[in-house]
Design an enzyme around this catalytic site. Structure first.
Site, mmCIF file in Angstrom:
data_model
loop_
_atom_site.group_PDB
_atom_site.id
_atom_site.type_symbol
_atom_site.label_atom_id
_atom_site.label_comp_id
_atom_site.label_asym_id
_atom_site.label_seq_id
_atom_site.Cartn_x
_atom_site.Cartn_y
_atom_site.Cartn_z
ATOM 1 N N PRO A 2 0.813 -1.207 0.000
ATOM 2 C CG PRO A 2 -0.091 -1.101 2.137
ATOM 3 C CD PRO A 2 1.010 -1.705 1.365
ATOM 4 C CD GLU A 3 2.623 3.278 -4.388
ATOM 5 O OE1 GLU A 3 2.753 4.474 -4.688
ATOM 6 O OE2 GLU A 3 2.766 2.359 -5.205
#
Length: 272
Positions: A2-3
């Site tokens: 996840p960013e």
DNA sequence: CCGTAGACCTGTGTGC
DNA sequence: TGCACACAGGTCTACG
């Protein structure tokens, strides 16, 4: 995995279920998960706390608990934070039971994820969290900041944008997307970008992230929202994961290179 | 200080 | 089918 947009989505999804809930039980099964303090102390510190705040900084999830305690979570590549569990969910590493009977699960295939439970004065144990650069969607992140920090740098701009002390929250997907939107070749030395390019880059980062948050993040494989559903932004990606396919702007075949130790996709015509 | 390669961990996909 | 190898939304560390 996840960013920033994915972490933001997870935080938003879970907040209504977690705020003002009391943690009644803590279980950690993976000895690699807790970075600070020890696993026993981690359980003791969290048990009985009330969740007073729930937010994000860069790719970190930040829980503010009663008694001044902070719960910090980084999902790294494959971590998932899920309220209650989809049937068949694997790689369970930890669980928090809440006082309304709900259970917050932490699952993580590759086991890179980290958690910390710390009080004020213990920040020295937090590693990279202390060195985070500005939030990309805040006014502090702009072309002036980029100019100051990129001056003299020889490394490819792609690699520099992955550095969380330059800007907090970008990862492999959104760096490639932002560089495409700004029309900048990922291999360009950071210090070689001109003022107009820096303006375009700062604007592109903000635009890509804003749209990705609206799309609830990008699900390629592992990312799931807080209630287990996938994001939708993968349908709007311009370059990430599309090497060998035509550029959506000019039709040229998208190319792949290595930069910052990561696979990088770009359009040879649109990004000079 | 700067830049890059390797390490951490567990899996999936591909080619022979 | 088996096996080897590349690759995966992230960061650390070690080294030149």
């Amino acid at each position: 995995m996840p960013e920033l947009p994915e972490v933001e989505t997870i935080v938003r999804d879970l907040a209504p279920f977690l705020l003002n809930r009391r943690i009644v039980r803590v279980q950690v099964w993976d000895p690699l998960l807790v970075r600070y303090p020890g696993r026993q102390d981690f359980n003791r510190r969290l048990t009985g706390r009330i969740i007073l705040g729930w937010g994000r900084r860069g790719k970190y999830i930040v829980g503010r608990l009663s008694g001044g305690l902070t719960l910090l979570i980084h999902l790294r590549m494959t971590g998932r934070l899920l309220l209650n569990l989809a049937p068949g969910e694997k790689y369970q590493r930890a669980a928090l039971d809440l006082d309304d009977g709900a259970r917050l699960w932490y699952c993580d295939l590759r086991r890179f994820g980290d958690m910390w439970a710390y009080w004020p004065g213990e920040e020295e144990h937090l590693g990279g969290f202390n060195a985070l650069g500005p939030e990309p969607l805040s006014p502090d992140f702009n072309s002036r900041w980029l100019a100051q920090r990129l001056a003299g740098r020889k490394a490819p701009i792609k690699a520099l944008l992955l550095d969380q002390s330059l800007v907090a929250g970008l990862g492999n997907i959104y760096v490639d997307e932002a560089l495409f939107l700004a029309g900048i070749f990922p291999g360009r030395p950071g210090g070689s970008l001109g003022p107009r390019e820096l303006d375009a880059l700062a604007a592109s980062v903000k635009e890509v992230l804003t749209r990705a948050i609206e799309g609830r993040g990008t699900t390629f494989r592992d990312y799931r929202r807080g209630l287990g559903t996938p994001g939708e932004f993968q349908h709007q990606l311009q370059v990430y994961g599309r090497s060998g396919q035509p550029c959506l702007r000019c039709g040229e075949m998208l190319a792949r290179m290595r930069a910052g130790g990561r696979t990088t996709v770009y359009c040879p015509r649109c990004q000079q």
